[in-house]
Design a protein around this motif. Structure first.
Motif, short mmCIF file in Angstrom:
data_model
loop_
_atom_site.label_atom_id
_atom_site.label_comp_id
_atom_site.label_asym_id
_atom_site.label_seq_id
_atom_site.Cartn_x
_atom_site.Cartn_y
_atom_site.Cartn_z
N PRO A 21 37.51 45.84 48.75
CA PRO A 21 38.39 44.69 48.63
C PRO A 21 37.97 43.78 47.48
O PRO A 21 36.84 43.84 47.00
N SER A 22 38.89 42.95 47.03
CA SER A 22 38.57 42.01 45.96
C SER A 22 38.56 40.57 46.46
O SER A 22 38.36 39.65 45.68
N GLY B 89 26.33 39.77 41.50
CA GLY B 89 27.36 40.51 40.79
C GLY B 89 26.66 41.49 39.87
O GLY B 89 25.59 41.18 39.32
N THR B 90 27.22 42.68 39.70
CA THR B 90 26.59 43.66 38.84
C THR B 90 27.62 44.56 38.17
O THR B 90 28.65 44.89 38.76
N THR B 91 27.32 44.92 36.95
CA THR B 91 28.10 45.90 36.20
C THR B 91 27.24 46.42 35.05
O THR B 91 26.50 45.64 34.43
N GLY C 152 37.80 43.01 38.54
CA GLY C 152 37.61 43.05 37.09
C GLY C 152 36.47 43.94 36.65
O GLY C 152 35.82 43.64 35.65
N GLY C 153 36.21 45.01 37.38
CA GLY C 153 35.14 45.94 37.02
C GLY C 153 33.75 45.46 37.40
O GLY C 153 32.76 46.12 37.10
#
Length: 143
Positions: free
Chosen positions: A15-16, A62-64, A43-44
């Motif tokens: 979910p977002s 948060g991680t990317t 948003g990725g």
């Protein structure tokens, strides 16, 4: 047939919304029966929230792309550390147990360490490759 397949794909997508809620409408993906872990994607960016057994939000990251950021939510947000960001607050409290893996998706690991002053330190980092040697750190308890 396409409609049914579409429903399956949507069910598997994290979910977002719901980040910061005690009991978000998201699957608990914790690897520990003592915590709840929820994942949100927008948003990725993957947002991982850790709650205690009573639903209190402890902290979130948060991680990317191997990069992490601590989010300013949760009872112990100031005690969350990442490879790019040390905890905002330090304490003289001692760990009461070894760190517990709370979340591991094969890319990211989050551990929780209860402290003698009643706080909980969270640490997010890149995961070691999950090779099945430590099944508790590789799966989910699915509660």
């Amino acid at each position: 047939m396409t409609i049914g397949l579409s429903g399956v794909v949507n069910a598997a997508t994290p979910p977002s919304t719901g980040l910061g809620q005690a009991w978000p409408n998201a699957t608990d993906v914790s690897t520990s029966p003592n915590y709840h872990a929820y994942v949100f994607v927008l948003g990725g960016i993957q947002y991982i929230q850790i709650n205690d057994l009573n639903g209190n939000v402890l902290g979130s990251v948060g991680t990317t792309g191997g990069q992490f950021i601590t989010l300013p939510i949760g009872k112990f947000a100031q005690l969350v550390s990442t490879p790019q960001q040390p905890a905002a607050t330090t304490s003289n409290a001692a760990p009461t147990t070894s760190p517990t893996t709370v979340y591991n998706d094969g890319t990211t690991t989050v551990t929780a360490t209860p402290m003698s002053d009643g706080t909980t330190q969270l640490s997010a980092q890149l995961a070691a490759t999950c090779n099945g040697a430590d099944p508790a750190g590789c799966g989910t308890h699915g509660s």
